[in-house]
Design a protein around this motif. Sequence first.
Motif, short mmCIF file in Angstrom:
data_model
loop_
_atom_site.label_atom_id
_atom_site.label_comp_id
_atom_site.label_asym_id
_atom_site.label_seq_id
_atom_site.Cartn_x
_atom_site.Cartn_y
_atom_site.Cartn_z
N THR A 1 -15.35 5.01 13.40
CA THR A 1 -15.59 3.81 12.62
C THR A 1 -15.27 4.04 11.14
O THR A 1 -15.34 5.17 10.65
CB THR A 1 -17.06 3.36 12.76
N SER A 2 -14.96 2.95 10.46
CA SER A 2 -14.76 3.02 9.01
C SER A 2 -16.06 2.79 8.25
O SER A 2 -16.06 2.69 7.02
CB SER A 2 -13.71 1.98 8.57
N ARG A 3 -17.16 2.72 8.98
CA ARG A 3 -18.45 2.69 8.30
C ARG A 3 -18.63 4.00 7.53
O ARG A 3 -18.17 5.06 7.96
CB ARG A 3 -19.59 2.55 9.31
N LEU A 4 -19.33 3.93 6.43
CA LEU A 4 -19.52 5.11 5.59
C LEU A 4 -20.55 6.06 6.18
O LEU A 4 -21.51 5.65 6.82
CB LEU A 4 -19.95 4.68 4.19
N GLU A 5 -20.32 7.33 5.93
CA GLU A 5 -21.19 8.39 6.45
C GLU A 5 -22.65 8.18 6.05
O GLU A 5 -23.57 8.53 6.81
CB GLU A 5 -20.69 9.75 5.95
N ASP B 1 -18.84 5.08 -1.36
CA ASP B 1 -19.26 3.69 -1.36
C ASP B 1 -18.12 2.77 -0.91
O ASP B 1 -17.02 3.22 -0.62
CB ASP B 1 -19.76 3.27 -2.75
N MET B 2 -18.43 1.46 -0.89
CA MET B 2 -17.47 0.48 -0.40
C MET B 2 -16.23 0.41 -1.29
O MET B 2 -15.12 0.24 -0.80
CB MET B 2 -18.14 -0.90 -0.34
N MET B 3 -16.42 0.56 -2.59
CA MET B 3 -15.27 0.50 -3.51
C MET B 3 -14.29 1.64 -3.22
O MET B 3 -13.08 1.45 -3.23
CB MET B 3 -15.75 0.55 -4.96
N ALA B 4 -14.83 2.82 -2.96
CA ALA B 4 -13.98 3.97 -2.64
C ALA B 4 -13.25 3.74 -1.32
O ALA B 4 -12.08 4.10 -1.17
CB ALA B 4 -14.82 5.24 -2.57
N ARG B 5 -13.95 3.11 -0.38
CA ARG B 5 -13.32 2.82 0.92
C ARG B 5 -12.20 1.80 0.76
O ARG B 5 -11.13 1.94 1.35
CB ARG B 5 -14.38 2.29 1.90
N GLN B 6 -12.45 0.77 -0.05
CA GLN B 6 -11.42 -0.24 -0.28
C GLN B 6 -10.22 0.34 -1.01
O GLN B 6 -9.07 -0.01 -0.73
CB GLN B 6 -12.02 -1.40 -1.08
N LYS B 7 -10.48 1.25 -1.93
CA LYS B 7 -9.39 1.89 -2.67
C LYS B 7 -8.55 2.78 -1.76
O LYS B 7 -7.32 2.80 -1.84
CB LYS B 7 -9.95 2.71 -3.83
N ALA B 8 -9.23 3.52 -0.88
CA ALA B 8 -8.51 4.40 0.05
C ALA B 8 -7.69 3.59 1.05
O ALA B 8 -6.56 3.95 1.38
CB ALA B 8 -9.50 5.30 0.78
N ASN C 1 -7.57 3.31 4.20
CA ASN C 1 -6.93 4.17 5.20
C ASN C 1 -7.62 4.06 6.56
O ASN C 1 -7.77 5.05 7.28
CB ASN C 1 -6.95 5.62 4.73
N HIS C 2 -8.03 2.86 6.93
CA HIS C 2 -8.77 2.67 8.17
C HIS C 2 -7.98 3.15 9.39
O HIS C 2 -8.49 3.91 10.22
CB HIS C 2 -9.14 1.19 8.35
N GLY C 3 -6.74 2.70 9.50
CA GLY C 3 -5.92 3.09 10.64
C GLY C 3 -5.65 4.58 10.67
O GLY C 3 -5.72 5.22 11.72
N GLU C 4 -5.37 5.14 9.51
CA GLU C 4 -5.10 6.58 9.42
C GLU C 4 -6.34 7.39 9.79
O GLU C 4 -6.25 8.41 10.49
CB GLU C 4 -4.66 6.92 8.00
N GLU D 1 -1.30 0.06 13.62
CA GLU D 1 -1.17 1.26 12.79
C GLU D 1 -1.59 2.51 13.57
O GLU D 1 -0.93 3.55 13.51
CB GLU D 1 -2.03 1.10 11.54
N ILE D 2 -2.68 2.40 14.31
CA ILE D 2 -3.15 3.53 15.12
C ILE D 2 -2.11 3.90 16.17
O ILE D 2 -1.81 5.08 16.39
CB ILE D 2 -4.50 3.20 15.78
N ASN D 3 -1.54 2.89 16.80
CA ASN D 3 -0.49 3.14 17.79
C ASN D 3 0.74 3.77 17.15
O ASN D 3 1.34 4.70 17.70
CB ASN D 3 -0.12 1.83 18.49
N ARG D 4 1.12 3.28 15.98
CA ARG D 4 2.30 3.82 15.30
C ARG D 4 2.12 5.29 14.96
O ARG D 4 3.05 6.10 15.10
CB ARG D 4 2.57 3.02 14.02
N LEU D 5 0.91 5.65 14.55
CA LEU D 5 0.66 7.03 14.12
C LEU D 5 0.46 7.99 15.28
O LEU D 5 0.79 9.18 15.18
CB LEU D 5 -0.58 7.06 13.21
N THR D 6 -0.10 7.50 16.38
CA THR D 6 -0.42 8.39 17.50
C THR D 6 0.55 8.30 18.67
O THR D 6 0.59 9.20 19.51
CB THR D 6 -1.83 8.09 18.04
N LYS D 7 1.29 7.19 18.72
CA LYS D 7 2.20 6.93 19.85
C LYS D 7 1.43 6.82 21.17
O LYS D 7 1.95 7.12 22.24
CB LYS D 7 3.27 8.03 19.97
N LYS D 8 0.18 6.37 21.07
CA LYS D 8 -0.66 6.20 22.26
C LYS D 8 -1.19 4.76 22.30
O LYS D 8 -1.28 4.10 21.27
CB LYS D 8 -1.81 7.20 22.26
#
Length: 320
Positions: free
Chosen positions: A193-197, A224-231, A233-236, A260-267
């Motif tokens: 998940t992209s939820r924060l630790e 925090d959320m701002m750092a997540r939005q800046k990154a 990188n959910h799919g990555e 994006e997940i499919n593109r990166l993993t080919k799965k």
Amino acid sequence: MNYRSIDDLNHIILKKLDIIPKDIDLIVGVPRSGMLPANLLALYLNLPYTDIHSFKNGFVYKAGARKQFFNTTAYKSILVVDDSIASGAALLQCKNDLKDFESLYDIKYCAVYVTPENKNLADYAFEVVSTPRCFQWNIFNHTALEKSCFDIDGVLCVDPTDAQNDDGKAYRDFLKHAAPLYIPGSKIGTIVTSRLEKYRAETECWLKVNGVKYDKLVMLDLPDMMARQKANNHGEHKAATYADHTYNLFVESSLVQAREINRLTKKPVFCTENFEMIYDSESIIYNIKSGRYMPFLRRFALDLRFKLKSKKAKLRNAFA
């Protein structure tokens, strides 16, 4: 991974409806998955239908009533319907359950999807689909989920609203009380998940309360959320875990992220936004492993695994 949606199921039934004999009197569905195609066939052929257990007890579904008794002489030709045949064990069990009725009725068996190896087990089949495969109507109860990755928001529970997604009190309240969506009947390999630790405790508590079984929970390690939005990188982030050879499927809520997940993993990635399997980018290695290419290698591997398991079981029994 060969995937069939409810739309695919409906389409193939309509396309090949003529394979069903016109002298069928009653459609009998095999619970649970077989009830969906049985109902469709009954509607399109304008025939009464029931489930296999009700049939054995003399009940048939009637319009305007849940169940009604039927006279054993009212029907002669019975079509028993299941959604699929894999090993054929379920079909053999059905035949065994109905063996005492063979003298009363002409019983035929139908499956919408069959494997190449067992396509002749049913009297009527609509499409040959090799394993591994999964269907929209039972994907959340598939045993393969132990080798799958799952998103949380939009999959296991609803997405937070903009008002709830404040990275503060409202968000913590959402994490504790989010309405569940698709809770699997089988154990999940890893939740990614992209939820924060920092929200791990609330997330783990919700998963426990809602009966979600899983091995691992991977969260986004940002402040925090701002750092997540800046990154952004959910799919990555999700692909990094899914890329491991252990996993064969990712269940994702966002179509953009699924691609994006499919593109990166080919799965393959199953997307709950449109309930489609996203597999635009393909891996030769994955397709060989899954049996899409050179299926004889997969069959050999499965046979070998079965033999090894049988030997281990015999050894355990010998020393028990």
